[in-house]
Write an enzyme that holds these catalytic residues in place. Structure first.
Site, PDB file in Angstrom:
ATOM      1  N   GLY A  61      12.964   8.520  -0.983  1.00 15.98           N
ATOM      2  CA  GLY A  61      12.165   9.755  -0.570  1.00 15.98           C
ATOM      3  C   GLY A  61      12.320  10.855  -0.857  1.00 15.98           C
ATOM      4  N   GLU A  84       8.858   7.244  -3.139  1.00 16.64           N
ATOM      5  CA  GLU A  84       8.267   7.873  -2.585  1.00 16.64           C
ATOM      6  C   GLU A  84       6.593   7.469  -1.869  1.00 16.64           C
ATOM      7  OE1 GLU A  84       7.987  11.405  -0.881  1.00 16.64           O
ATOM      8  OE2 GLU A  84       6.814  10.709  -0.377  1.00 16.64           O
ATOM      9  N   ILE A  85       6.624   7.517  -0.252  1.00 20.64           N
ATOM     10  CA  ILE A  85       5.784   7.194  -0.001  1.00 20.64           C
ATOM     11  C   ILE A  85       4.308   7.335   0.106  1.00 20.64           C
ATOM     12  CG2 ILE A  85       6.172   8.309   2.463  1.00 20.64           C
ATOM     13  CD1 ILE A  85       5.797   5.244   3.391  1.00 20.64           C
ATOM     14  N   ASP A 133      12.476  12.669   6.253  1.00 24.52           N
ATOM     15  CA  ASP A 133      11.578  12.829   7.329  1.00 24.52           C
ATOM     16  C   ASP A 133      12.355  12.618   9.305  1.00 24.52           C
ATOM     17  OD1 ASP A 133       9.222  13.688   5.846  1.00 24.52           O
ATOM     18  OD2 ASP A 133       8.839  11.589   5.969  1.00 24.52           O
TER      19      ASP A 133
HETATM   20  C1  LIG Z   1      11.088  15.740   4.460  1.00 26.51           C
HETATM   21  S1  LIG Z   1      10.614  15.453   3.048  1.00 26.51           S
HETATM   22  C2  LIG Z   1      11.977  15.806   1.412  1.00 26.51           C
HETATM   23  C3  LIG Z   1      12.227  15.242   0.234  1.00 26.51           C
HETATM   24  C4  LIG Z   1      13.053  15.758  -0.525  1.00 26.51           C
HETATM   25  N1  LIG Z   1      14.195  14.565  -0.069  1.00 26.51           N
HETATM   26  C5  LIG Z   1      13.849  16.796  -0.378  1.00 26.51           C
HETATM   27  O1  LIG Z   1      15.011  16.805   0.012  1.00 26.51           O
HETATM   28  O2  LIG Z   1      12.589  17.875  -1.461  1.00 26.51           O
HETATM   29  C6  LIG Z   1      11.498  13.593   2.987  1.00 26.51           C
HETATM   30  C7  LIG Z   1      11.001  12.153   1.970  1.00 26.51           C
HETATM   31  O3  LIG Z   1      10.594  11.031   2.303  1.00 26.51           O
HETATM   32  C8  LIG Z   1       9.566  10.429   1.411  1.00 26.51           C
HETATM   33  N2  LIG Z   1       9.262   9.202   2.994  1.00 26.51           N
HETATM   34  C9  LIG Z   1       9.378   9.297   3.967  1.00 26.51           C
HETATM   35  N3  LIG Z   1       9.558   7.991   4.924  1.00 26.51           N
HETATM   36  C10 LIG Z   1       9.492   7.444   3.400  1.00 26.51           C
HETATM   37  C11 LIG Z   1       9.549   6.086   3.655  1.00 26.51           C
HETATM   38  N4  LIG Z   1       9.389   4.698   3.792  1.00 26.51           N
HETATM   39  N5  LIG Z   1       9.500   5.494   1.641  1.00 26.51           N
HETATM   40  C12 LIG Z   1       9.217   5.864   1.171  1.00 26.51           C
HETATM   41  N6  LIG Z   1       9.817   7.946   1.003  1.00 26.51           N
HETATM   42  C13 LIG Z   1       9.009   7.936   2.589  1.00 26.51           C
HETATM   43  C14 LIG Z   1       8.651  11.081   3.243  1.00 26.51           C
HETATM   44  O4  LIG Z   1       7.352  11.331   2.679  1.00 26.51           O
HETATM   45  C15 LIG Z   1       9.232  12.599   2.295  1.00 26.51           C
HETATM   46  O5  LIG Z   1       8.565  12.725   0.786  1.00 26.51           O
END
Ligand SMILES: C[S@@+](CC[C@H](N)C(=O)[O-])C[C@H]1O[C@@H](n2cnc3c(N)ncnc32)[C@H](O)[C@@H]1O
Length: 235
Positions: A61, A84-85, A133
């Protein structure tokens, strides 16, 4: 360390969340009439990384990828793979990686709820699960990816002395993580405070929290039982 001029890479409009169906495993969907991130069984690592080796670090993520890109530049001998999704975020981060001629980092458009069959068991040094998230509303809790099944996968992929790093700024999510780890029983966790946090590079969300004085927790999980001090690097 080289600094990146991010202004060279205009950020497109990127929504906060992807299509809700993507937060559930592909195998749960009977009707697949939508675009879903490829569920991969195997990779030729030479197509992702210049040295052809598998990744030692996973950023699960990775969002807008600051942590991933800067870690790769800081540790050029170590391959880091992000997941990343949101497809627009993936494309943008890979654009920066290519623009900076970084050969040891890549981001996959992938939903992590589909497990990681393409990553060998006992092959990964560190997994970063940083600011997932929050999915605060109760009806959205089922979109949270942090489950006992995900922990089983983390456990399988990590080396015996491998570490799982977790950060969150949402107390309810922190509580959820503790509960899942305690029920899963394959890891022990420790809350870490600076200066014992051995990661110097900050994520996008961490920088945001610091700029707004939003408190957050940092945790390191070790495979149970925790390795004795001094043996953490043993593989
Ligand atoms: C709040 S952001 C944090 C991003 C980064 N790790 C940071 O600390 O800045 C959470 C990220 O997880 C991704 N994410 C959520 N569920 C996911 C999944 N099932 N598979 C891949 N990525 C996911 C979201 O799209 C988002 O970009």
């Amino acid at each position: 360390m080289k600094t990146i001029d991010y202004t060279k890479y205009p950020v497109p409009r990127i929504r906060h969340h992807a299509n809700p169906v993507l937060y559930f495993p592909l195998k749960q969907h009977k009707n697949r009439n939508f675009s879903y991130p490829p569920v991969v069984e195997k990779f030729e690592w030479s197509e992702l990384f210049a040295d052809g080796k598998p990744p030692s670090l996973l950023d699960v993520g990775c969002g807008m990828g600051k942590f991933l890109i800067e870690t790769a530049i800081h540790q050029p001998e170590t391959n880091i793979l992000g997941f990343e999704i949101r497809v627009n975020a993936v494309e943008w981060v890979n654009k920066v990686i290519n623009g900076e001629k970084t050969r040891n980092a890549k981001v996959l458009w992938y939903s992590i709820v589909n497990e990681f069959p393409f990553i060998e068991s006992s092959s990964v040094e560190k997994i970063f699960y940083l600011f997932p998230d929050p999915w605060i509303k109760k009806r959205h809790h089922k979109r949270r990816a942090f489950t006992s099944g995900l922990l089983d996968e983390f456990h399988r992929m990590l080396l015996p002395a491998g570490k799982l790093y977790i950060m969150t700024d949402v107390p309810d999510v922190d509580e959820h993580h503790c509960k899942v780890i305690e029920e899963n029983k394959k890891f022990v966790y420790e809350y870490i405070k600076d200066p014992d946090w051995d990661v110097n590079i900050k994520t996008n969300q961490e920088e945001f929290c610091l700029s707004k004085n939003i408190p957050f927790t940092k945790m390191i999980c070790y495979k149970f039982p925790k390795p004795e001090p001094g043996k953490e690097r043993q593989k």
